[in-house]
Write an enzyme that holds these catalytic residues in place. Structure first.
Site, PDB file in Angstrom:
ATOM      1  N   GLN A  48      41.836 -11.048  27.123  1.00 54.59           N
ATOM      2  CA  GLN A  48      41.538 -12.457  26.883  1.00 54.59           C
ATOM      3  C   GLN A  48      42.775 -13.231  26.437  1.00 54.59           C
ATOM      4  OE1 GLN A  48      37.463 -11.157  24.764  1.00 54.59           O
ATOM      5  NE2 GLN A  48      37.910 -13.305  24.444  1.00 54.59           N
TER       6      GLN A  48
ATOM      7  N   ARG B 161      36.450 -18.496   9.019  1.00 51.23           N
ATOM      8  CA  ARG B 161      35.393 -19.198   9.753  1.00 51.23           C
ATOM      9  C   ARG B 161      34.022 -18.903   9.158  1.00 51.23           C
ATOM     10  NH1 ARG B 161      34.272 -21.958  14.793  1.00 51.23           N
ATOM     11  NH2 ARG B 161      36.492 -22.160  15.226  1.00 51.23           N
TER      12      ARG B 161
ATOM     13  N   ARG C 290      31.999 -12.993  19.681  1.00 46.36           N
ATOM     14  CA  ARG C 290      31.369 -14.283  19.932  1.00 46.36           C
ATOM     15  C   ARG C 290      30.809 -14.911  18.642  1.00 46.36           C
ATOM     16  NH1 ARG C 290      27.478 -14.483  25.129  1.00 46.36           N
ATOM     17  NH2 ARG C 290      27.653 -16.688  25.671  1.00 46.36           N
TER      18      ARG C 290
ATOM     19  N   GLU D 125      30.089 -19.943  22.273  1.00 49.98           N
ATOM     20  CA  GLU D 125      29.634 -19.273  21.053  1.00 49.98           C
ATOM     21  C   GLU D 125      28.394 -19.879  20.400  1.00 49.98           C
ATOM     22  OE1 GLU D 125      33.635 -17.549  19.050  1.00 49.98           O
ATOM     23  OE2 GLU D 125      33.612 -19.709  19.421  1.00 49.98           O
TER      24      GLU D 125
END
Length: 754
Positions: free
Chosen positions: A206, A319, A351, A707
């Protein structure tokens, strides 16, 4: 309306198109990294020498016996590394370790003419170990004060005063599991070296740029001597953001040393044993409400299971802290975060990237406290929604909060929520052994990388003399439809049929210094970069069109421009404006916008076994003005089901005994690790996109979709809590393990644990 978000009346964006590689996927013609490898002549195969301990020193490593195996070409060890023996961006992940940090840690790699020769050769390598004590759970890590990285604190107001003034104060804790990515394509790399020593790596990654950087520093090369290409991935979900780098480096090292192409492709069991997963968390909390059920204060400590190295654990934790509020206004709040160091695989992006873990804490708080407050859980949630003018605990304004309310009301109406709840209550009263539950939950998810520098992207657009167009951008395709959206963006920007546009594979020698395709930002960043390149080309063509007239055909304009020596290609660039973030203070405006969503779920639970089924789900989700509705609906459905898997089915287990298998992953295959499948899809599944939700400042008014839908699955977990409560005395606070497996539901019905 900004130029970026302005959408022409006739556009390819907004059209419901199938995935650009759909026909290739269903016919088996789509090529992946390992398909390319197996078509490569003179190929060598790599196999790991894996340690049988969770924690140990390597006291002796003798590769000589492996060379007695027919077909073994080379054994790779730390002595062979010409550059830096490390595969991590934090320099805490030795590629060839002398200290084993998890069960299955590779201490050497064997290259063979066949995979079987490499496997037998790996078994022949002699390794002696000195076993050491191993920490396997977050609770053990807390007891041993085994932490790593930063320990951030999110704080607003005076939490002690807030709890003091609260009419009702409750405390609790929750320990919840991680999740295996289980992408269909396991980690794979193919490395080749040309006659000048340049390295070309094909990788299922990715983040091609970061793979390039890690390969370069392991080999002692500059980045311009390494090219990484990602043709496509058979799934990633975050598991291929950081974790592919080491595998690519091993393949590249083997290719440099032997001069032959090297293939490294993990088996499913190797992939599950050796690669990182979603972080499990342990949380303790204390919360205060007023007499009306409005949140007054929250004090919490979130401890994530980082595994043996940092990887992305710090931004994941950051986060989680930023999403512990989810959709709710909390006046006084203090949340401490820390990363536990355990002797397991280094846990990584998945995710949602910590957002789901943070949200689970507040949703569990509200679900457990609602009956103690004498309030319906849906009403308790609704009373605490953010309103216009509110800011998050980290100081960002919550724009478009009314969209959450609109989505909530739409779900209540279209799902006939109140009437169904009354009918479920009547049915439960007459059914002692099978109960139904119904719940509704919201999602507010911030879009952008918390690390501000990653919010940039590049693209390369070529217009050929015949008027056809080739685009290349920095994003990677893992099945999520990013390439489909980019084709639609380019066709819209240039005013062409989509058939005139083709997309080339992602390569570091075409678009450099790219960010990972992650954080749901792939379409936002790369779409804006593609549009920027197209706009540059159109600006150069404008004088030609003015001469030829407004009705001139595209092909004629392009041909004339070529003969006039006008540049017909452009490099586009985009950076997200208006972002700021202080990771140490946990303050700023890290997100471009918030994506909103609401889900209502109905479940049925068997009281004898705890087995359940999801009967119906209603979703309204905010994707702005969709770039590609069919792709977006697919992402919502897939993300939701993956969330259901994490919350209710997927149960990672490690051997925590004191025996010789301590630290071994006990669920290393599909036969031992329960995955959601078609049978877990609700029989009645209704998904709608929120209307009148265009996002100014995002490409063609769209919003991210990768997400946020995963967290809509909280509705299923809360519906299970509702069904369990129907078995229990009225007013009971139901504690529900996560994952809420049938076993966990069974014990929750009985009010305890085994």
């Amino acid at each position: 309306m900004s130029r970026l978000s302005e959408r022409p009346a006739t556009a390819e964006v907004g059209v419901a198109r199938p995935h650009e590689s759909a026909a290739l996927h269903v016919t088996g013609r789509a090529l992946y990294t390992d398909d390319v490898a197996l078509r490569t002549p003179r190929l060598l195969h790599a196999h790991p020498v894996c340690a049988p301990h969770a924690h140990a020193f390597v006291t002796r490593l003798d590769p000589k016996p492996a060379y007695d195996i027919d077909g073994v070409v080379r054994v790779l060890t730390a002595d062979d590394v010409p550059g830096v023996n490390d595969a991590g961006t934090k320099h805490d992940e030795p590629l060839f370790p002398t200290e084993v940090m998890f069960h299955g840690h590779a201490v050497a790699w064997v290259l063979g003419e066949s995979l079987e020769a490499a496997r037998v050769g790996a078994a022949a390598v002699e390794v002696d170990y000195e076993p050491l004590p191993a920490i396997l759970t977050v609770v053990e890590a807390i007891e041993e004060a085994s932490f790593q990285g930063m320990q951030p604190r999110l704080e607003r107001g005076d939490v002690a005063a807030g709890l003091e003034r609260a009419a009702h104060v409750f405390t609790g804790e929750i320990d919840f599991a991680g999740q295996e990515h289980f992408y269909l394509e396991t980690h794979a790399s193919l490395a080749l070296v040309d006659d000048d020593g340049q390295v070309f790596v094909q990788s299922s990654t990715q983040h091609p740029t970061e793979t390039q950087e890690i390969v370069a520093h392991v080999l002692g090369l500059a980045s311009h001597q390494v090219t990484v290409q990602c043709l496509r991935m058979g799934g990633g979900f975050g598991g291929k953001e950081m974790q592919p780098h080491g595998f690519a480096a091993v393949a590249a090292l083997g290719a440099r040393l032997t001069g032959r192409p090297v293939r490294l492709r993990l088996t499913r069991q190797q992939d599950m044993t050796m690669s990182g997963k979603r972080h499990g968390f342990h949380a303790t909390w204390r919360v205060g409400f007023d007499d009306d059920g409005r949140l007054q204060a929250l004090e919490a400590t979130l401890t994530s299971d980082g595994g043996w190295s940092l990887d992305l654990s710090e931004p994941v934790l950051s986060r989680a802290l930023c999403h512990v509020d989810n959709a709710y206004w909390i006046p006084d709040i203090r949340v401490d975060g820390r990363v536990a160091r355990t002797h397991k695989t280094s846990q990584t992006a998945f995710r949602g990237f910590g957002g789901p873990q943070g949200m689970l804490v507040i949703e569990d708080v509200l679900g457990r406290c609602a009956p103690l407050l004498g309030l319906d859980p849906a009403e308790l949630r609704r009373r605490n929604f953010y309103a216009e003018g509110h800011t998050t605990p980290y100081g960002q304004e919550v724009r478009h909060a009314e969209r959450l309310t609109r989505a909530w009301d739409e779900v209540l109406t279209t799902s006939d929520f109140e009437a169904r709840r009354a009918e479920i209550a009547r049915a439960n009263a007459g059914s002692p052994h099978r109960k139904r539950g119904l719940a509704i939950t919201p999602v507010k998810f911030g879009i952008s990388f918390n690390f501000t520098s990653f919010n940039q992207a590049g693209a390369l657009v070529h217009v050929y003399k015949d008027g056809s167009v080739l685009i290349n951008h920095g994003g990677t395709e893992m099945g999520q439809g990013l390439h489909t959206k980019m084709l639609q963006v380019a066709a819209t920007a240039l005013g062409l049929p989509i058939e005139r546009v083709r997309l080339a594979p992602t390569r570091t020698d075409k678009v450099p210094n790219t960010s990972a395709t992650a954080a749901s930002s792939g379409a936002d960043l790369n779409g804006a970069a593609v549009k920027d390149a197209c706009d540059q080309i159109l600006a150069r063509l404008r004088p030609v069109r003015e001469v030829l007239g407004p009705t001139a055909l595209w092909d004629d304009v392009v041909r004339t421009a070529y003969f006039d020596r006008i540049q017909l290609w452009a490099a586009g660039f985009y950076k997200t404006d208006g972002l700021s973030w202080d990771a140490n203070a946990v303050q700023g405006s890290p997100f471009k916008y918030f994506a909103y969503g609401v889900a209502a779920a109905e479940v049925s639970v068997d009281g004898f076994t705890g087995a359940y089924q999801v009967d119906r789900v209603d979703i309204v989700h905010d994707v702005g003005d969709s770039l590609s509705p069919l792709v977006d609906i697919g992402q919502i459905e897939g993300g939701f089901l993956q969330g259901v898997g994490w919350l209710t089915l997927e149960d990672l287990r490690w051997d925590t005994s004191d025996g010789p298998g301590r630290g071994r992953l006990a669920t290393p295959s599909a036969s031992t690790y329960k995955l959601p499948s078609l049978s877990e899809l609700p029989a009645d599944f209704r998904v709608a996109l929120l209307e009148r939700a265009a996002e100014d400042g995002a490409v063609y008014g769209s919003k991210a979709v990768g997400e946020p839908p995963l967290m809509l699955a909280f509705a299923v977990r809360e519906a299970l809590r509702d069904a369990v409560a129907a078995f229990r005395p009225a007013g009971d606070s139901v504690e529900l393990d996560s994952p809420a497996t049938p076993e966990a539901v069974f014990w929750a019905i009985r009010g305890g644990r085994p």
